[in-house]
Scaffold this motif. Structure first.
Motif, PDB file in Angstrom:
ATOM      1  N   GLY A  14      23.194 108.133  44.302  1.00 18.86           N
ATOM      2  CA  GLY A  14      22.681 108.458  45.641  1.00 18.86           C
ATOM      3  C   GLY A  14      23.565 107.887  46.733  1.00 18.86           C
ATOM      4  O   GLY A  14      24.635 107.335  46.463  1.00 18.86           O
ATOM      5  N   ASP A  15      23.090 108.039  47.961  1.00 20.09           N
ATOM      6  CA  ASP A  15      23.811 107.576  49.139  1.00 20.09           C
ATOM      7  C   ASP A  15      23.757 106.040  49.197  1.00 20.09           C
ATOM      8  O   ASP A  15      22.664 105.459  49.267  1.00 20.09           O
ATOM      9  N   LEU A  16      24.923 105.404  49.172  1.00 19.87           N
ATOM     10  CA  LEU A  16      24.944 103.935  49.131  1.00 19.87           C
ATOM     11  C   LEU A  16      24.453 103.309  50.433  1.00 19.87           C
ATOM     12  O   LEU A  16      24.211 102.109  50.497  1.00 19.87           O
ATOM     13  N   GLU A  17      24.322 104.152  51.493  1.00 20.85           N
ATOM     14  CA  GLU A  17      23.758 103.641  52.754  1.00 20.85           C
ATOM     15  C   GLU A  17      22.239 103.487  52.631  1.00 20.85           C
ATOM     16  O   GLU A  17      21.612 102.776  53.404  1.00 20.85           O
ATOM     17  N   GLN A  18      21.649 104.210  51.682  1.00 20.87           N
ATOM     18  CA  GLN A  18      20.189 104.136  51.500  1.00 20.87           C
ATOM     19  C   GLN A  18      19.844 102.941  50.621  1.00 20.87           C
ATOM     20  O   GLN A  18      20.649 102.544  49.770  1.00 20.87           O
ATOM     21  N   PRO A  19      18.622 102.370  50.819  1.00 23.33           N
ATOM     22  CA  PRO A  19      18.241 101.219  49.994  1.00 23.33           C
ATOM     23  C   PRO A  19      18.349 101.544  48.501  1.00 23.33           C
ATOM     24  O   PRO A  19      17.924 102.617  48.074  1.00 23.33           O
ATOM     25  N   HIS A  20      18.961 100.644  47.768  1.00 29.55           N
ATOM     26  CA  HIS A  20      19.085 100.853  46.321  1.00 29.55           C
ATOM     27  C   HIS A  20      19.092  99.500  45.621  1.00 29.55           C
ATOM     28  O   HIS A  20      19.383  98.476  46.229  1.00 29.55           O
ATOM     29  N   ALA A  21      18.756  99.551  44.349  1.00 29.29           N
ATOM     30  CA  ALA A  21      18.819  98.336  43.529  1.00 29.29           C
ATOM     31  C   ALA A  21      20.181  98.269  42.848  1.00 29.29           C
ATOM     32  O   ALA A  21      20.931  99.257  42.849  1.00 29.29           O
ATOM     33  N   LEU A  22      20.528  97.115  42.302  1.00 26.56           N
ATOM     34  CA  LEU A  22      21.689  97.023  41.409  1.00 26.56           C
ATOM     35  C   LEU A  22      21.148  96.669  40.031  1.00 26.56           C
ATOM     36  O   LEU A  22      20.318  95.762  39.892  1.00 26.56           O
TER      37      LEU A  22
END
Ligand code: GLU
Length: 305
Positions: free
Chosen positions: A133-141
């Motif tokens: 997804g878009d790395l600007e959007q909240p994401h987990a690692l």
């Protein structure tokens, strides 16, 4: 800085046995957490080791303001005196970020945008099934767990354990979507940083251990010896916790609390020990601590105090 130097840049030399008590400051200590503190203290001191305290304060939404100090005062009231200064995980962000960067650079950590719904559909087991997804959007690692990560170890109290991590736990979270560091990451980095050789804690974490050992192996960090204690449960068989209103241990009766905790751990302190002196009780406890005394159970009801 290379990862191993971040994790291992330790403030002091480590003695042969270094143990720790690592409470999350979600509330005051209750009987169950006192038992964990006591057993980890006795195991360390019986072997001439060092006993450290680490505040796992990296989850503010679950924390109770002031609980850190309350816990330290409770330990002091029970003469469970730690060596050195307590370590606060809230001050360790730099080391966690460095570890995440290193893991990402070597392809071992990857961003995940999966929603709760998507995860529910996979039974919560995540194996890199997410759509980038878009790395600007909240994401987990998440950790990209190798397929062959098979972990086997002998627990001091629970015996032989084994787990295929990828197949059982999946690619677990290292950095949460809300930006908070995950327990599994912080615990591994700090156990190495503090030179922890022995981990005595509750059996509710037995299942996490393989994940932690897998991460240690990927980061070339040492693996401590693990001992998982039975869990103190209430009348309904639930682990004592703030949520089920487990009463805080009462600092006005440390001797009675320690005696109850020792009995619970299968120890038989003689009746003539001065119950008013926590120091005398602990001294007896250190001299008489035997790992084999521990009941071979996963859960034991807590006494009424
Ligand atoms: N902070 C965890 C807890 O209070 C314990 C973590 C550990 O001992 O590894 O449940």
């Amino acid at each position: 800085m290379p990862l191993s130097s971040v994790a291992m840049a330790s403030p002091r030399n480590h003695p042969a046995y270094t143990g720790r008590f690592a409470p999350s400051p979600t509330g005051p200590l209750h009987f169950g957490s006192l038992v964990t503190a006591l057993a980890s203290y006795l195991d360390a001191k019986a072997q001439g080791g060092t006993w450290l305290v680490r505040m796992e304060d990296i989850d503010p939404p679950r924390q109770l303001p002031g609980a850190e100090d309350t816990i330290l005062r409770q330990l002091e009231a029970h003469s469970l005196l730690w060596d050195g200064q307590p370590l606060y995980q809230s001050q360790r962000s730099e080391a966690y970020v460095a570890a995440l960067e290193e893991l990402s650079h070597s392809g071992l950590a990857y961003p995940c945008h999966c929603s709760r719904q998507v995860l529910q559909d996979t039974g919560g087991l995540h194996q890199r099934s997410c759509v980038p997804g878009d790395l600007e959007q909240p994401h987990a690692l998440r950790l990209s767990v190798p397929n062959n990560c098979f972990i086997a170890f002998t627990d001091l109290f629970q015996g032989r354990q084994q787990q295929w991590v990828k197949q059982t736990a999946g690619d677990f979270v290292l950095l949460r979507k809300d930006g908070l560091f995950a327990y599994q990451l912080a615990v591994v980095i700090d156990d190495a940083y503090q030179g922890i050789s022995h981990i005595i804690r509750g059996s509710d974490l037995l299942d996490s251990t393989a994940r932690q050992v897998c991460l240690q192996q990927l980061l070339t960090l040492p693996t401590p010896v693990y001992g998982h204690l039975p869990i103190a449960v209430n009348e309904q068989g639930h682990k004592l916790s703030k949520q089920n209103l487990a009463p805080p241990v009462d600092n006005r009766q440390p001797g009675a609390n320690l005696l109850a905790a020792m009995h619970w751990l299968g120890m038989q302190p003689p009746a003539d020990l001065p119950a008013t002196s926590p120091e005398a009780l602990l001294e007896w406890g250190v001299r008489n601590w035997q790992r084999t005394q521990l009941p071979q159970l996963i859960q034991i009801p807590a006494p009424a105090l």
